[in-house]
Scaffold this active site. Structure first.
Site, short mmCIF file in Angstrom:
data_model
loop_
_atom_site.label_atom_id
_atom_site.label_comp_id
_atom_site.label_asym_id
_atom_site.label_seq_id
_atom_site.Cartn_x
_atom_site.Cartn_y
_atom_site.Cartn_z
N LYS A 122 65.51 20.26 40.61
CA LYS A 122 66.61 19.79 39.75
C LYS A 122 67.86 19.65 40.59
O LYS A 122 68.20 20.56 41.36
CB LYS A 122 66.88 20.81 38.62
CG LYS A 122 67.95 20.35 37.64
CD LYS A 122 67.39 19.41 36.61
CE LYS A 122 68.44 18.70 35.77
NZ LYS A 122 68.93 17.44 36.41
N LYS B 51 71.66 28.16 42.07
CA LYS B 51 72.41 27.94 40.83
C LYS B 51 71.50 28.01 39.61
O LYS B 51 71.82 28.65 38.62
CB LYS B 51 73.05 26.54 40.93
CG LYS B 51 74.17 26.26 39.97
CD LYS B 51 74.67 24.83 40.10
CE LYS B 51 75.25 24.50 41.46
NZ LYS B 51 75.86 23.14 41.49
N LYS C 86 68.21 17.99 45.67
CA LYS C 86 69.42 17.16 45.73
C LYS C 86 69.08 15.85 46.41
O LYS C 86 68.18 15.79 47.25
CB LYS C 86 70.52 17.86 46.53
CG LYS C 86 71.90 17.34 46.23
CD LYS C 86 72.40 17.95 44.94
CE LYS C 86 73.87 17.72 44.70
NZ LYS C 86 74.39 18.69 43.74
N THR D 278 80.50 20.82 33.12
CA THR D 278 80.81 21.57 34.34
C THR D 278 82.20 22.19 34.22
O THR D 278 82.39 23.39 34.48
CB THR D 278 80.70 20.67 35.59
OG1 THR D 278 79.45 19.98 35.54
CG2 THR D 278 80.79 21.47 36.87
N ASN E 221 85.63 13.95 37.66
CA ASN E 221 85.03 14.43 36.41
C ASN E 221 85.21 15.94 36.25
O ASN E 221 85.68 16.42 35.22
CB ASN E 221 83.54 14.04 36.35
CG ASN E 221 82.86 14.67 35.13
OD1 ASN E 221 82.48 15.83 35.13
ND2 ASN E 221 82.77 13.91 34.04
N SER F 34 72.50 19.94 31.54
CA SER F 34 71.41 19.03 31.95
C SER F 34 70.08 19.57 31.45
O SER F 34 69.21 18.82 30.99
CB SER F 34 71.35 18.92 33.48
OG SER F 34 72.22 17.92 33.95
#
Ligand code: GLU
Length: 412
Positions: free
Chosen positions: A66, A90, A102, A186, A217, A346
């Site tokens: 992820k 995380k 990633k 976030t 963002n 997510s």
């Protein structure tokens, strides 16, 4: 030292403190798989430009890979591997059934047309398609990627597989099966983490001042939610520089101003103009770096006057600065905890896609808050128990979550 080697320092410290099986550390220390792909794109003027992309799948021990996909001219494999390692940590800290991954493409999205950007995006998915999927590896937005790019990725992957594939990617628009509350997630989580550390430090939110580096963002949502929760924002910055107002800045007004001025906050009326670097060095209660990696280093760590640092960006503090801040007694709420709200929502998006059953914004926010408060407590308690920093505490939590499944699965 590479970024990846530096990123592993707190894990190595955590590993020693909990006497981790060295086999476990050896496995987690390397990505399971990394790929480099070449993406030929017929540009608007007819010439073909070949772009380079990466995907690093660091761990699938706790679930599918992820993590986001970053578009930036300076993307490197080392950076993507590091960001994937942080995603593994995380997700484990947040208690999500995911590993970590990633991706990145070397491109400055401001320098290509919309048609070219779409072709790059579809070409990237074509090249990594065999490795991704709702049960394999689930991409998402990261720096310079957004819901439009996720929509192209979703469309391309659905075409390749001849079926609708919403759960293979998160960070989509709500009309494409995205989750309510994902855009602000976030920033919302950063403020949850901020309120938790303020509570532990005995500081009331209404007495706290905040400086935020970065107004993308993450930075802008962090600022807006900070204001909603009664924190006073005195300094903000973006690539055009910084602004300061001791009476407090209204992030909604700053955002409206930026919209009218090429997306930049420079020249915001009523505030004092300061440099971008100076935003990090203000005398505030909480400093929130929300821009990019390696912003607090040996060069400026000594000049930090904040009482607390909450990392909204991934990897904003380097290892030297970490040691200096520890000596100065400034607690740092690490990225792998503080910015986990994005991947947490997510996860909610993925769950909603798998079930084809959608939640209200209130439900999303309530569940996010619960998960983050719990993750914070786990990290804080681990740090206290082992008399270490919150960053090392986060790695203790992550390693503890990873080691038993590794043993049970027979990996170690
Ligand atoms: N790119 C974000 C991060 O660094 C979100 C990842 C995701 O939602 O999968 O945490």
């Amino acid at each position: 030292m590479s970024l990846f080697e530096m990123a592993k320092i707190p894990m190595e410290k955590a590993s020693k403190l909990i006497n981790l099986d060295p086999n476990a550390e050896a496995v987690i220390s390397q990505p399971e798989r990394t790929v480099e792909v070449s993406i030929p794109v017929k540009m608007d003027d007819g010439h073909v430009q070949v772009f380079t992309g990466y995907r690093s799948q660091n761990s699938t021990i706790l679930g599918p890979g992820k993590g986001g996909v970053r578009y930036h001219q300076n993307v490197t494999l080392d950076e993507v591997k590091t960001l994937g390692f942080w995603m593994t940590t995380k997700c484990a800290v947040a208690g999500l059934p995911y590993g970590g991954a990633k991706g990145g493409v070397i491109v400055d999205p401001r320098k290509v047309s919309k048609t070219e950007l779409e072709k790059i995006t579809r070409g990237y998915i074509d090249k990594i398609a065999p490795l991704i999927g709702e049960k394999k590896d689930v991409p998402a937005p990261d720096m310079n990627t957004n819901a439009q790019i996720m929509a192209w990725m979703c469309d391309e992957f659905s075409k390749i597989n001849c079926q609708y594939e919403p759960a293979f990617i998160t960070g989509k628009a709500v009309s494409m099966g995205g989750s309510l509350g994902r855009n602000s997630a976030t920033g919302r989580g950063v403020i949850t983490a901020t309120l938790e550390i303020l509570k532990r430090e005995g500081i009331k939110p209404e007495d706290a001042t905040v400086a935020i580096q970065g107004f993308g963002n993450v930075g802008s949502w962090t600022a807006k939610i900070a204001k909603e929760k009664g924190l006073k924002i005195v300094a903000l910055s973006d690539i055009s520089g910084g602004i300061y107002d001791e009476n407090g800045l209204d992030p909604y007004k700053v955002e409206a101003y930026a919209k009218e001025h090429e997306g930049l906050i420079k020249g915001y009326p009523g505030a004092t103009a300061i440099s971008g670097e100076a935003v990090l060095e203000q005398k505030v209660t909480v400093l929130i770096p929300a821009a990019m990696e390696l912003q607090i280093t040996a060069k400026n760590a000594d000049k930090i006057q904040a009482k607390i640092i909450v990392e909204a960006a991934n990897g904003p503090t380097d290892a030297d600065a970490d040691a200096i801040l520890e000596k100065k007694g400034i607690p740092v709420v690490p990225d792998v905890l503080a910015n986990g709200g994005g991947v947490t929502v997510s996860y909610f998006e993925w769950v909603q896609n798998l079930y084809r059953y959608f939640w209200t914004e209130e439900e999303v926010e309530e569940r996010q808050e619960k998960m983050m408060v719990k993750a914070f407590a786990n990290v804080y308690d681990a740090a206290k128990k082992y008399n270490t920093t919150l960053r090392v505490g986060a790695y203790i939590v992550a390693l503890n979550a990873l080691v038993e499944p590794m043993k049970l699965r027979g990996i170690i």
